[in-house]
Design an enzyme around this catalytic site. Structure first.
Site, PDB file in Angstrom:
ATOM      1  N   HIS A 179       0.822  -1.211   0.000  1.00 33.09           N
ATOM      2  CA  HIS A 179       0.000   0.000   0.000  1.00 33.09           C
ATOM      3  C   HIS A 179       0.861   1.268   0.000  1.00 33.09           C
ATOM      4  O   HIS A 179       1.777   1.392   0.801  1.00 33.09           O
ATOM      5  CB  HIS A 179      -0.869  -0.046   1.260  1.00 33.09           C
ATOM      6  CG  HIS A 179      -1.968   0.944   1.292  1.00 33.09           C
ATOM      7  ND1 HIS A 179      -1.962   2.033   2.134  1.00 33.09           N
ATOM      8  CD2 HIS A 179      -3.106   1.011   0.585  1.00 33.09           C
ATOM      9  CE1 HIS A 179      -3.068   2.727   1.958  1.00 33.09           C
ATOM     10  NE2 HIS A 179      -3.793   2.135   1.028  1.00 33.09           N
ATOM     11  N   ASP A 209      -6.383  14.588  -5.835  1.00 32.30           N
ATOM     12  CA  ASP A 209      -6.078  13.256  -5.301  1.00 32.30           C
ATOM     13  C   ASP A 209      -7.376  12.479  -5.356  1.00 32.30           C
ATOM     14  O   ASP A 209      -8.265  12.695  -4.538  1.00 32.30           O
ATOM     15  CB  ASP A 209      -5.563  13.372  -3.863  1.00 32.30           C
ATOM     16  CG  ASP A 209      -5.286  12.019  -3.202  1.00 32.30           C
ATOM     17  OD1 ASP A 209      -5.839  10.995  -3.657  1.00 32.30           O
ATOM     18  OD2 ASP A 209      -4.523  11.989  -2.222  1.00 32.30           O
ATOM     19  N   MET A 210      -7.514  11.617  -6.324  1.00 31.97           N
ATOM     20  CA  MET A 210      -8.808  10.960  -6.527  1.00 31.97           C
ATOM     21  C   MET A 210      -8.665   9.509  -6.960  1.00 31.97           C
ATOM     22  O   MET A 210      -7.754   9.140  -7.689  1.00 31.97           O
ATOM     23  CB  MET A 210      -9.615  11.723  -7.583  1.00 31.97           C
ATOM     24  CG  MET A 210      -8.933  11.861  -8.934  1.00 31.97           C
ATOM     25  SD  MET A 210     -10.028  12.551 -10.227  1.00 31.97           S
ATOM     26  CE  MET A 210     -10.718  11.009 -10.914  1.00 31.97           C
ATOM     27  N   ALA A 211      -9.588   8.697  -6.469  1.00 33.56           N
ATOM     28  CA  ALA A 211      -9.749   7.367  -7.025  1.00 33.56           C
ATOM     29  C   ALA A 211     -10.585   7.493  -8.297  1.00 33.56           C
ATOM     30  O   ALA A 211     -11.371   8.432  -8.435  1.00 33.56           O
ATOM     31  CB  ALA A 211     -10.454   6.453  -6.027  1.00 33.56           C
ATOM     32  N   LYS A 237     -16.090   6.852 -18.376  1.00 32.98           N
ATOM     33  CA  LYS A 237     -14.932   7.754 -18.344  1.00 32.98           C
ATOM     34  C   LYS A 237     -13.993   7.391 -17.195  1.00 32.98           C
ATOM     35  O   LYS A 237     -12.770   7.344 -17.371  1.00 32.98           O
ATOM     36  CB  LYS A 237     -15.383   9.215 -18.256  1.00 32.98           C
ATOM     37  CG  LYS A 237     -16.109   9.666 -19.522  1.00 32.98           C
ATOM     38  CD  LYS A 237     -16.253  11.180 -19.634  1.00 32.98           C
ATOM     39  CE  LYS A 237     -16.858  11.525 -20.996  1.00 32.98           C
ATOM     40  NZ  LYS A 237     -16.840  12.958 -21.292  1.00 32.98           N
ATOM     41  N   GLY A 253      -7.964  20.195  -3.580  1.00 29.15           N
ATOM     42  CA  GLY A 253      -7.028  20.168  -2.466  1.00 29.15           C
ATOM     43  C   GLY A 253      -7.314  21.210  -1.398  1.00 29.15           C
ATOM     44  O   GLY A 253      -6.800  21.108  -0.279  1.00 29.15           O
TER      45      GLY A 253
END
Lengths: 349, 349
Positions: free
Chosen positions: A117, A175-177, A228, A310
């Site tokens: 991780h 910062d994204m999944a 997408k 952010g």
């Protein structure tokens, strides 16, 4: 909910991993990145992970004393083989290498494979932004989501992050999944025993569910923006898993119980030095201008504020650096337990 | 709906722009990229744009004989100033430069500023993939969307594209706007006089609408995945508009009527040569494997097939290369008109 200071939380976490055999610098790095996630409100990637990391070391799934190998080291690229290391430690090293190379060449990338991780992915681009550089990061992981329209777990939530240095404003930090939410948020909801929004996940039959346990153990997360999000996840998979020479797609083991099953990821870190394009200060001021343009937007009806990527996390960080980090009772008890088991004094203040 | 062959359509379009003063190679390039969009079913970026480009040349908004300036040319980066050129021409040149540099350094990027419409953005990464390289492209454009939660037009639909070379499979090609749909799809719907899905756009009050004219002239597109799509668009803006030294954000003029108002864009092209990471053939085969893993997914209930990014477009391309490109009556008449006005023989077969 107890609030604890970041210093004592860092010291505790570093102490635990040092006691488990990690070199002091590595233990410090893991603590730094986990606590930074807690400070920024990205709790799913903060100290809630400590017990899982401890379990992975005990089960031989995470190697606290790895021999990280530099497979290639060219002026603009490098490849690292992680030997099941703390992903956080190798990720920080990889981004540092990318930054150094970008400082000389203008742009550089470093791949990482076979680590565990990597924590809050935004941390690494933020390193670049602190140094006046642009940073990008992405990584793959355990197969948990099916392709858009499918029902066979094939990709991870494949997060993507980028950061841009500003002058007087905070840096822009995305910062994204590529899923609607990160898998960690499901696990956190399960840990807290609260239902999840209907838009987050599908059950075993492919039907939306509010039950985080059902979603974690039998179902799937949904992709952000449908096809997408799946498309971006495919790009992330190709740049991290495929280009790194690591495992990718269905070759990566599924991982349902964090800390108790193998977690193997590959990653891609990219840095660009704006100084090769224009004076660094000019670039920073241009980013300021973009931030201010966004903030100057009129608000839609019912909306209290327009946020730059952010920004919410920087606000939360300032608040938590001042008032302390709220830890759930579950995480607090987990930390107490691992401290006892590793012989580390449990002191959080 | 008349179907026309790609060769005659290319010849007609190239003839029109050559007649309007563009160098022959440039006219050929514009025709090549527009017709490739029609072939792939990306009609919103195909020959429907010809009349608009013609109008822009007449109004002095597009310079068919530009002095494109190379502002910087270093081993791993370059910056181009486009002098209001055909965006397509400069984009192709920029990606070619990025590919050449990446062939030597492993990774390279080229920025472009002050050009007009760059056409189907996926074209340029596909150039890289045809050469065995990884390609990425992104660009900004006229302010049309507000930030997530806002209502002041601040960013364009800021598209992003990436392509990865495969061995026996078609390359992976992601080509997406960060809005739910590209603005071109609204214009195409308006041109066809058909309503749009409620999820595509907001009206002047911020309320979902099915009226493409209302959305184009008074409203906004919606972001794909909400704040995530907005976040990616911000990254695209920073890498294209900010890093290029070009216009960005609210400094870019709004453009409601394509062809009749200034359209200024900046762009970012990146290439990576996998050969610097592993034998090229091995990388291609690994991409094949990823494609096949995705295709092997069991289908969700009610779904006929699982598609890899770009796959639908490759299928449509094969069909249209064989059966011809269907042109709407509106586009057919537009082409006939511009051919007559520029003295080019109107011959489509």
């Amino acid at each position: 909910m107890p609030r604890v200071g970041p210093e004592s939380l860092r010291a505790l976490i570093a102490g635990v991993f040092a006691a488990m055999g990690a070199p002091g610098d590595d233990a410090d790095t893991v603590a730094e990145v986990l606590v930074e996630a807690d400070l920024r409100g990205v709790e799913s990637h903060g100290s809630t992970r400590v017990a899982g990391y401890v379990s992975m070391i005990r089960l031989g799934l995470l190697n606290p004393t790895p021999k990280v190998e530099i497979l290639r080291d060219l002026p603009s690229i490098a490849m690292l083989e992680g030997d099941r290391a703390f992903g956080i430690v190798v990720a920080k090293r990889a981004m540092r290498m990318a930054m150094d190379k970008a400082g000389r060449a203008g742009i550089a990338c470093v791949t990482v494979r076979n680590v565990t991780h990597t924590g809050m992915i935004g941390f690494y681009p933020m390193m670049a932004a602190r140094g006046g550089l642009i940073g990008l990061a992405m990584n793959n992981g355990p197969k948990i989501l099916p392709p858009f329209g499918g029902r066979t777990p094939t990709l991870a939530t494949n997060p993507f992050a980028a950061a841009f240095p500003a002058d007087r404003e905070d840096p822009i930090v995305l910062d994204m999944a590529t899923s609607v939410v990160a898998g960690g948020k499901l696990r956190l909801a399960a840990k807290k025993g609260v239902p999840i929004p209907l838009e987050w996940a599908l059950d075993r039959h492919g039907v939306p569910t509010t039950d985080p346990e059902e979603a974690i153990f039998h179902g799937f997360l949904q992709w952000a923006g449908g096809y997408k999000g799946f498309g971006i996840a495919t790009v992330v998979e190709a740049l991290s898993g495929v280009l790194s020479g690591g495992l990718f797609g269905t070759d990566v083991s599924a991982m349902k119980a964090f800390g108790r099953e193998p977690l193997v990821t590959s990653a891609f870190y990219l840095a660009i030095d704006p100084e090769h394009f224009m004076p660094r200060q000019e670039f920073r001021q241009r980013i300021d201008r973009l931030v201010r343009q966004i903030k100057a937007s009129e608000r839609a009806a019912g909306v209290e504020a327009v946020f730059v990527a952010g920004e919410i996390e920087f606000r939360r960080r300032a608040e938590r650096a001042r008032d302390g980090i709220p830890l759930s009772d579950v995480v607090y008890e987990e930390l107490r337990t691992v401290a006892r088991e590793t012989g580390v004094e449990f002191h959080l203040a």
